[in-house]
Design a protein around this motif. Structure first.
Motif, short mmCIF file in Angstrom:
data_model
loop_
_atom_site.label_atom_id
_atom_site.label_comp_id
_atom_site.label_asym_id
_atom_site.label_seq_id
_atom_site.Cartn_x
_atom_site.Cartn_y
_atom_site.Cartn_z
N SER A 168 -3.31 8.09 -6.10
CA SER A 168 -2.39 7.43 -5.18
C SER A 168 -3.14 6.44 -4.31
O SER A 168 -4.20 6.76 -3.76
CB SER A 168 -1.78 8.52 -4.30
OG SER A 168 -1.31 7.98 -3.09
N PRO A 169 -2.62 5.20 -4.15
CA PRO A 169 -3.22 4.26 -3.21
C PRO A 169 -3.25 4.83 -1.78
O PRO A 169 -4.16 4.52 -1.01
CB PRO A 169 -2.30 3.04 -3.29
CG PRO A 169 -1.65 3.14 -4.62
CD PRO A 169 -1.50 4.60 -4.89
N VAL A 170 -2.29 5.66 -1.45
CA VAL A 170 -2.32 6.31 -0.13
C VAL A 170 -3.58 7.18 -0.03
O VAL A 170 -4.28 7.17 0.99
CB VAL A 170 -1.03 7.14 0.09
CG1 VAL A 170 -1.15 8.04 1.30
CG2 VAL A 170 0.17 6.20 0.23
N VAL B 27 -6.14 15.44 -0.48
CA VAL B 27 -6.09 14.00 -0.81
C VAL B 27 -6.77 13.86 -2.16
O VAL B 27 -7.97 13.71 -2.25
CB VAL B 27 -6.81 13.18 0.26
CG1 VAL B 27 -6.72 11.71 -0.05
CG2 VAL B 27 -6.21 13.47 1.62
N ARG B 28 -6.01 13.94 -3.24
CA ARG B 28 -6.58 14.05 -4.58
C ARG B 28 -7.16 12.73 -5.05
O ARG B 28 -6.47 11.73 -5.15
CB ARG B 28 -5.52 14.52 -5.57
CG ARG B 28 -4.73 15.73 -5.15
CD ARG B 28 -5.55 17.00 -5.05
NE ARG B 28 -5.96 17.50 -6.35
CZ ARG B 28 -7.12 18.11 -6.58
NH1 ARG B 28 -7.99 18.25 -5.60
NH2 ARG B 28 -7.41 18.55 -7.77
N GLY C 202 -1.75 5.41 -14.56
CA GLY C 202 -2.66 4.99 -13.50
C GLY C 202 -3.36 6.16 -12.86
O GLY C 202 -3.17 7.31 -13.24
N VAL D 226 0.84 -1.21 0.00
CA VAL D 226 0.00 0.00 0.00
C VAL D 226 0.87 1.26 0.00
O VAL D 226 0.57 2.25 -0.65
CB VAL D 226 -0.96 0.01 1.21
CG1 VAL D 226 -1.70 1.33 1.32
CG2 VAL D 226 -1.92 -1.16 1.13
N LEU D 227 1.99 1.19 0.74
CA LEU D 227 2.85 2.36 0.88
C LEU D 227 3.71 2.65 -0.35
O LEU D 227 4.09 3.79 -0.59
CB LEU D 227 3.78 2.20 2.08
CG LEU D 227 3.12 2.03 3.44
CD1 LEU D 227 4.17 1.98 4.52
CD2 LEU D 227 2.14 3.17 3.70
N TYR E 82 2.42 0.55 -7.09
CA TYR E 82 1.37 1.15 -7.92
C TYR E 82 0.03 0.52 -7.56
O TYR E 82 -0.04 -0.62 -7.10
CB TYR E 82 1.63 0.87 -9.40
CG TYR E 82 2.79 1.63 -9.99
CD1 TYR E 82 2.63 2.93 -10.44
CD2 TYR E 82 4.05 1.04 -10.13
CE1 TYR E 82 3.70 3.63 -11.00
CE2 TYR E 82 5.12 1.73 -10.68
CZ TYR E 82 4.93 3.02 -11.11
OH TYR E 82 6.00 3.70 -11.66
N ALA E 83 -1.06 1.28 -7.79
CA ALA E 83 -2.40 0.72 -7.65
C ALA E 83 -2.76 -0.05 -8.92
O ALA E 83 -2.09 0.06 -9.94
CB ALA E 83 -3.39 1.86 -7.45
#
Lengths: 452, 452
Positions: free
Chosen positions: B334-336, B306-307, B331, B128-129, B132-133
């Motif tokens: 962000s997965p974050v 948090v886009r 992609g 997760v950190l 890539y998603a």
């Protein structure tokens, strides 16, 4: 029917436009008028055109097809489509092995520093957690980048840097600023497959320059500037994707001189910079950010989950790029992302992390070469850094066929022709040395080759 | 000279192309041949064209200008440029008051929940950190969205949702999929200024439909479909930006029927959905995601730092959008970011947070109206939710002039004409009720008006 459909798809014919006369179109296509009548009638049955009595056939506009990137370039086998490797790799589940992918395994990344950064963010001001960033992105991260540029001998000012949502998006914004449909763009052959995908989305003509172990073939490059009149050249100078080669000083000088003579702009994608053991020549540094635009990101070295890229260029271009990024994304990267990246870069740990990664990669490249050689798979060059190995297959093997067979066994390879505009790399595969620790990769590849 | 420059800028003439003959161009422009000779000679002196003996003048390609969005539309005063409000607001420092901006103050956002989410992320898996998603983005967040759609009466499947880097980027990707340069797009007049900026970047023709308190003027809309043959219509159905109006059931039905008859695609930007006290009609729901595409984000209600945005549409369009997002950004969000948003949405606190925000906004809108009325500034309608108040100025006041004067006093206003394709909103200002708590706003506006 196909010819009319294509004209509609390419917007040569728009809604309300009259189709060519039956007689005229028959002459153009070299078919009989009755064939054209039949085609027009069928198109009418499909609702794509409508007949008006005594006046001909008109486009209804009911069927304008969407932009299908996979259909836009020259026809290709489905599995050498430039999207194949990215989509297979990005959407692979944990059981799939990815020796063809373009990134390090998650456990190679500075996760402890990222966790520390996230905890620190939990204590940041409300504005960092919930407000938009400024249009150029985090001043702290831009200052850090300027400091790194200065260390390399590239002086730049704060108005020459723009943070973007990713390295790819950085190149996309530059294309939007400088290209129009129908323009010509030079890339290396082979080059990173997503350059081709991105350029297709901009509807430009792509011309490949043969790539040598010291950079693009300088004579071919010079000739292409005269013959093709390109608007842009996109390249990786250091640890080139997919070959791992780096630009020699002589080629760098010739390429930049030719670009200057012909008014060409160059995008230098410097995404692998931090993997180099020592710095190789850079066009952006030679040129001083005049006609060369530097692009980079942190996805390969720090985190691909924390999306952020950057552009360094002439101040007037940056100003235009700011407007474009506001218009198309309402600003750049997440402030949460830029704070996190700045915290990792500013901590002394990043330099140590990259030292370790470089040592680990040097071992991994050597191990990979040692294990591929018994299969008859040999590196084109021995790269001085990074994780890519551009390898030639034994005679008679086709990397596209091999990639399909290995995909059936849950192994994603990167077949040569996804990187090649001229489709001349069928006997090559790009391996990622950091993604080869599972011995199953080698047995799956061996068995797939044995079936030829 | 101007005519040749324009042809080069618009790519009518490309590098290597011959300029029109002196005699022919003189006839076209209605000037004497000697004037054309002089212009060509000057262009040669500037290096833009080159003469070849006995053969005419050719474009060198040394001076192809970059895309300057600010110059692309019809000429406007600099301060009613569609970029003016965003750039002034985004780049304002903390001392600047922003009653014209389009978001809530940071201390209205669910910062405690965001902090909890960040701490939880600090304990997440390495993947997760730093990985890539997947190409469609977080499955958890997409499932949450599908559940919310189902609650509204909009059934959809997992292959109908794509997560994007922002709501704006969602619309940009759709434009890339469906539009080509020269196509026509309908917007409301007035509409969100960044729709205009975004559409300029796509080089399309923009046509405005007069907006009423119950949505677009349905007769004008129907007529425009016949006369203008648009490819796309972009709108906010609920709590429209800038007016705060919401679509009535009758207008919704007429608009969707007309769109169906003429094969028009609609983008419904639903970014203010969660501010509504109760749900108003939605084109996407009436239509069942066939020709209507839903777009949304979390920037207005949860965090702009948090886009993340999303697109809900037909599965085949989503498939094309996935390719486009890989090509142009490698992609989506962000997965974050998506983990953080999913954690806030999944916690019960989000519903409570929005209840509080809605109550607080109802009070803020009432207070704002009470404080603007003594200045002679009156709302066009009383919106049922959200933070926008579209207000008419006293007779003789020009909002553009006012915005310039107030900017000198560090107050960013949103003058009416930045929202108006027809430039017919000079007597309007858009206020943000949540950004009016500093009494200095009212005194600065009063004094600026007094100078007229």
């Amino acid at each position: 029917m196909e010819a009319v459909r294509n004209r509609i798809a390419n917007r040569v014919l728009g809604p309300g436009d009259r189709l060519p006369s039956v007689r005229g179109f028959a002459a153009t296509m070299g078919v009989s008028p009755s064939t054209v009548v039949e085609a027009y009638d069928r198109l009418e049955a499909e609702g794509i055109v409508r007949a008006r009595r005594g006046s001909g056939f008109y486009v209804t506009g009911a069927d304008l097809p969407p932009m299908a990137l996979a259909e836009m370039g020259p026809p290709r086998e489905r599995n050498v489509d430039p999207f194949w490797v990215s989509r297979q790799s990005l959407d692979a589940d944990a059981s799939v092995l990815k020796p063809g992918c373009g990134w390090l395994p998650a456990d190679w990344m500075p996760n402890a520093a990222l966790r520390r950064g996230l905890r620190a963010l939990g204590r940041a001001d409300d504005t960092v957690l919930s407000d938009y960033a400024g249009t150029r992105g985090s001043p702290a991260l831009r200052r850090l980048l300027l400091g790194r540029f200065a260390d390399e001998g590239l002086p730049a000012t704060a108005d020459q840097i723009l943070l973007t949502a990713s390295g790819t998006q950085a190149i996309d914004l530059i294309c939007r600023l400088l290209l129009r449909p129908g323009d010509t763009v030079l890339v290396d052959d082979p080059c990173y497959f997503n350059f081709q995908a991105l350029l297709r989305a901009h509807q430009v003509r792509i011309v490949g320059i043969p790539f040598t172990p010291s950079g693009p073939d300088a004579s071919a490059f010079e000739q292409a500037l005269v013959v093709e009149k390109p608007r842009l050249y996109i390249t990786n100078s250091a640890l080139h994707n997919p070959t791992g080669a780096s630009l020699s000083p002589q080629v760098a000088h010739r390429v930049l001189s030719a670009a200057t003579t012909h008014g060409l702009t160059i995008v230098e994608d410097d995404i692998f910079a931090d993997f180099e053991p020592a710095s190789s020549p850079r066009l952006a540094i030679l040129d001083g950010l005049n006609r060369v635009i530097r692009v980079g990101s942190f996805s390969k070295t720090l985190s691909a989950a924390v999306r952020c890229g950057y552009i360094a260029a002439r101040p007037d271009w940056i100003e235009g790029l700011v407007d474009l990024q506001v218009a198309t994304s309402f600003g750049g990267p997440s402030p949460v992302a830029t704070e996190l990246i700045a915290s990792v870069l500013a901590g002394g740990g990043y330099r140590k992390h990259m030292d370790e990664v470089r040592h680990r990669l040097a071992r991994a490249r050597k191990d990979a070469i040692d294990r591929l050689r018994p299969l008859g798979i040999t590196p084109w060059i021995i790269p001085r850094g990074g994780f890519y190995l551009w390898c030639r297959l034994p005679d008679g093997q086709d990397s596209t066929v091999l990639a399909q067979r290995c995909m059936d066994e849950n192994v994603v390879l990167a077949p040569g022709n996804v990187f090649s505009i001229s489709q001349s790399a069928a006997s090559f595969l790009r391996f990622n040395a950091a993604q080869l620790n599972d011995p199953r990769v080698f047995s799956v590849v061996r068995e797939a080759m044995a079936r030829t």
